[in-house]
Design a protein around this motif. Structure first.
Motif, PDB file in Angstrom:
ATOM      1  N   ASN A   1       0.826  -1.212   0.000  1.00 55.17           N
ATOM      2  CA  ASN A   1       0.000   0.000   0.000  1.00 55.17           C
ATOM      3  C   ASN A   1       0.859   1.260   0.000  1.00 55.17           C
ATOM      4  N   THR A   2       1.956   1.246   0.747  1.00 60.57           N
ATOM      5  CA  THR A   2       2.880   2.378   0.760  1.00 60.57           C
ATOM      6  C   THR A   2       3.419   2.628  -0.641  1.00 60.57           C
ATOM      7  N   LEU A   3       3.849   1.560  -1.311  1.00 57.39           N
ATOM      8  CA  LEU A   3       4.404   1.693  -2.665  1.00 57.39           C
ATOM      9  C   LEU A   3       3.349   2.203  -3.643  1.00 57.39           C
ATOM     10  N   GLN A   4       2.114   1.715  -3.527  1.00 59.26           N
ATOM     11  CA  GLN A   4       1.038   2.179  -4.398  1.00 59.26           C
ATOM     12  C   GLN A   4       0.791   3.678  -4.205  1.00 59.26           C
ATOM     13  N   LYS A   5       0.799   4.119  -2.947  1.00 63.53           N
ATOM     14  CA  LYS A   5       0.600   5.534  -2.648  1.00 63.53           C
ATOM     15  C   LYS A   5       1.755   6.368  -3.193  1.00 63.53           C
TER      16      LYS A   5
ATOM     17  N   LYS B   1       3.671   5.701  -5.726  1.00 66.38           N
ATOM     18  CA  LYS B   1       3.533   5.749  -7.184  1.00 66.38           C
ATOM     19  C   LYS B   1       2.450   6.746  -7.585  1.00 66.38           C
ATOM     20  N   ALA B   2       1.301   6.679  -6.910  1.00 68.83           N
ATOM     21  CA  ALA B   2       0.185   7.576  -7.234  1.00 68.83           C
ATOM     22  C   ALA B   2       0.564   9.045  -7.035  1.00 68.83           C
ATOM     23  N   GLU B   3       1.430   9.306  -6.048  1.00 72.99           N
ATOM     24  CA  GLU B   3       1.835  10.673  -5.759  1.00 72.99           C
ATOM     25  C   GLU B   3       3.087  11.100  -6.522  1.00 72.99           C
TER      26      GLU B   3
END
Length: 134
Positions: free
Chosen positions: A5-9, A11-13
């Motif tokens: 989830n940290t990595l997804q966030k 990437k999104a940011e």
């Protein structure tokens, strides 16, 4: 601790994600303390640590040993461990057993290689709680 989830966030940011390869506790601790997000325990240890000509001689036991060492040196980074050649291609059940050993050794995610033919195995692992980097 860094999670999927940290990595997804990140990437999104648009944040950069730092990923380096580690094979043992002292370098893992240095990288972790420097803020590296992801540590890969790669089967490349066959050449870089063991002196082989390729990754083919690397066993699951080797990967578990090095994964456990990296885990002991890591507090925050996500640990991804390679599934070595021959321990996941035969069946999805074989892949699960090997991936479970790496997770027990300290991996947060396993990495496997292959094309579309590995999609069913990847899904099988994920449905059973094993994050996969394919």
């Amino acid at each position: 601790m860094i999670t999927v989830n940290t990595l997804q966030k990140m990437k999104a940011e648009g944040e950069k994600i730092a990923m380096l390869t580690a094979y043992e506790a002292s370098f893992a601790a240095l990288m972790d303390n420097a803020g590296v997000d992801v540590l890969l325990v790669g089967d490349s240890l066959g050449m870089t640590v063991q002196g082989h000509q390729s990754t083919l001689p690397v066993s699951l036991g080797d990967m578990c040993y090095h994964t456990a060492a990296v885990a002991r040196g890591t507090k925050n980074a996500m640990i991804i461990s390679d599934l070595p050649f021959g321990v996941y291609q035969q069946s999805k059940e074989q892949a699960f057993a090997a991936a479970a050993e790496l997770m027990a050794a300290g991996a947060h995610m396993v990495k496997l290689e292959g094309g579309v033919w590995m999609a069913e195995t990847t899904e099988f692992l994920q449905l059973r709680g094993i994050p996969v980097c394919a």
